[in-house]
Design a protein around this motif. Sequence first.
Motif, short mmCIF file in Angstrom:
data_model
loop_
_atom_site.label_atom_id
_atom_site.label_comp_id
_atom_site.label_asym_id
_atom_site.label_seq_id
_atom_site.Cartn_x
_atom_site.Cartn_y
_atom_site.Cartn_z
N UNK A 1 4.06 0.54 16.62
CA UNK A 1 4.39 -0.05 15.33
C UNK A 1 3.82 0.79 14.19
N UNK A 2 4.48 0.70 13.02
CA UNK A 2 4.08 1.46 11.84
C UNK A 2 3.36 0.55 10.86
N UNK A 3 2.17 0.99 10.43
CA UNK A 3 1.39 0.24 9.45
C UNK A 3 1.15 1.11 8.22
N UNK A 4 1.07 0.44 7.07
CA UNK A 4 0.93 1.15 5.79
C UNK A 4 -0.09 0.41 4.93
N UNK A 5 -0.83 1.14 4.11
CA UNK A 5 -1.70 0.52 3.11
C UNK A 5 -1.38 1.12 1.75
N UNK A 6 -1.51 0.28 0.72
CA UNK A 6 -1.17 0.76 -0.62
C UNK A 6 -2.02 0.06 -1.67
N UNK A 7 -2.15 0.74 -2.80
CA UNK A 7 -2.89 0.19 -3.92
C UNK A 7 -2.02 -0.78 -4.70
N UNK A 8 -2.58 -1.95 -5.01
CA UNK A 8 -1.92 -2.89 -5.91
C UNK A 8 -2.26 -2.57 -7.35
N UNK A 9 -1.84 -3.44 -8.28
CA UNK A 9 -2.20 -3.24 -9.70
C UNK A 9 -3.61 -3.76 -9.95
N UNK A 10 -3.79 -4.77 -10.80
CA UNK A 10 -5.10 -5.39 -10.99
C UNK A 10 -5.26 -6.45 -9.89
N UNK A 11 -5.75 -6.02 -8.73
CA UNK A 11 -5.78 -6.86 -7.55
C UNK A 11 -4.56 -6.59 -6.68
N UNK A 12 -4.59 -7.14 -5.47
CA UNK A 12 -3.41 -7.09 -4.62
C UNK A 12 -3.21 -5.83 -3.82
N UNK A 13 -4.28 -5.09 -3.48
CA UNK A 13 -4.11 -4.01 -2.51
C UNK A 13 -3.54 -4.59 -1.22
N UNK A 14 -2.77 -3.78 -0.49
CA UNK A 14 -2.01 -4.31 0.64
C UNK A 14 -2.22 -3.52 1.93
N UNK A 15 -2.17 -4.25 3.05
CA UNK A 15 -2.07 -3.69 4.40
C UNK A 15 -0.83 -4.30 5.01
N UNK A 16 0.17 -3.46 5.31
CA UNK A 16 1.51 -3.93 5.68
C UNK A 16 1.93 -3.47 7.07
N UNK A 17 2.66 -4.32 7.75
CA UNK A 17 3.42 -3.94 8.94
C UNK A 17 4.82 -3.54 8.47
N UNK A 18 5.21 -2.32 8.79
CA UNK A 18 6.46 -1.76 8.27
C UNK A 18 7.58 -1.95 9.28
N UNK A 19 8.69 -2.50 8.81
CA UNK A 19 9.88 -2.69 9.65
C UNK A 19 11.11 -2.21 8.89
N UNK A 20 12.04 -1.63 9.59
CA UNK A 20 13.22 -1.00 8.99
C UNK A 20 13.96 -1.96 8.07
N UNK A 21 14.29 -1.48 6.87
CA UNK A 21 15.12 -2.22 5.94
C UNK A 21 14.39 -3.26 5.11
N UNK A 22 13.11 -3.45 5.35
CA UNK A 22 12.38 -4.49 4.63
C UNK A 22 12.09 -4.07 3.19
N UNK A 23 11.99 -5.08 2.32
CA UNK A 23 11.64 -4.90 0.92
C UNK A 23 10.27 -5.54 0.71
#
Length: 332
Positions: A193-215
Amino acid sequence: MASFDNPWAMVFLPDGRMLVTEKPGKLWLVTQVGVKTQVTGVPAVFFGGQLGLQDVALAPDFATSGQIYLSYAEPATGGQRLAVARATLSIAGAPALTNLAVVWRAQPTTTGGQLGARMAFSPDGFLYVATGERQQGTPAQDLSGTLGKIVRLNLDGTTPAGNPFATTAGARAEIWTLGHRNPYGLVFASDGRLFESEMGPAGGDEFNLIAAGRNYGWPNVSEGDNYDGSRIPRHSTNTAYTAPLVSWTPVIAPGGMIQYRGTRFSGWTGDFILAGLAQQGIVRVRVSGSTAAEAARIGLGNRIREVEEGPDGAIWALEDGDGGRLLRLDPA
């Protein structure tokens, strides 16, 4: 131990040495005792703000091909764009790159912001690239461009069959997912499985499970708010958007990310380790099926840009900024 001018990424070679990128545009071959040798043949990059020479990754067949991939800010008419190049690394003598060629470029060209720029190779042999939305918000939802997306490519940069938006009118065929803000972590787990992390704006940094076609919702939804204090709707308000498995407020400002495969750190095997810029250390996340939670934090006293696992299971970290040090972490 070695120090660097704004280091961004590193990767271990089969012989135990590592490649380290610096945003101003240098690539170094580095031993585990900190001896640095500059690698020549690196492409010209635009360096400024968050932009420069960014990720480095070994091709899946590196042992036989000697090829590596670099992601970087390429100067272009109208600003800069994320470029991914492939080259052959020679380390038999003076280390050098040869046969360098750009295989993919993000669209459109613009200025400033963050590139994202993380790369990961899937078990079935495709190249995935995470791109930032360059602090512009709306491009993350625009399928006619690749800002704020994760794309899936063949190793030569062409688009493989089976991508989810290949038959969508006006969409870029290489797009795999959309709605990302500033993705700085991209990892295929041992289960594929593919996992991603990203910076949020003022709060809300994310750790995501990535699946094809998802928004993933940015900028329409977020677990954080705008910098001016105005509220952004949460993921829970719209089921069209995929919510993160973990979010952080206050932010940790995640940099690089790995899944720990070793046993040197007892009880950590399979956990994800995130570099923490604002957190000034590393953050450990444990995934269980389709859920995840923060397991621990370890402060290191400085902004941490990148983490990697060494051949013996030690964890190596790069501090952010001018004079950022290469650190080896072992169990206490």
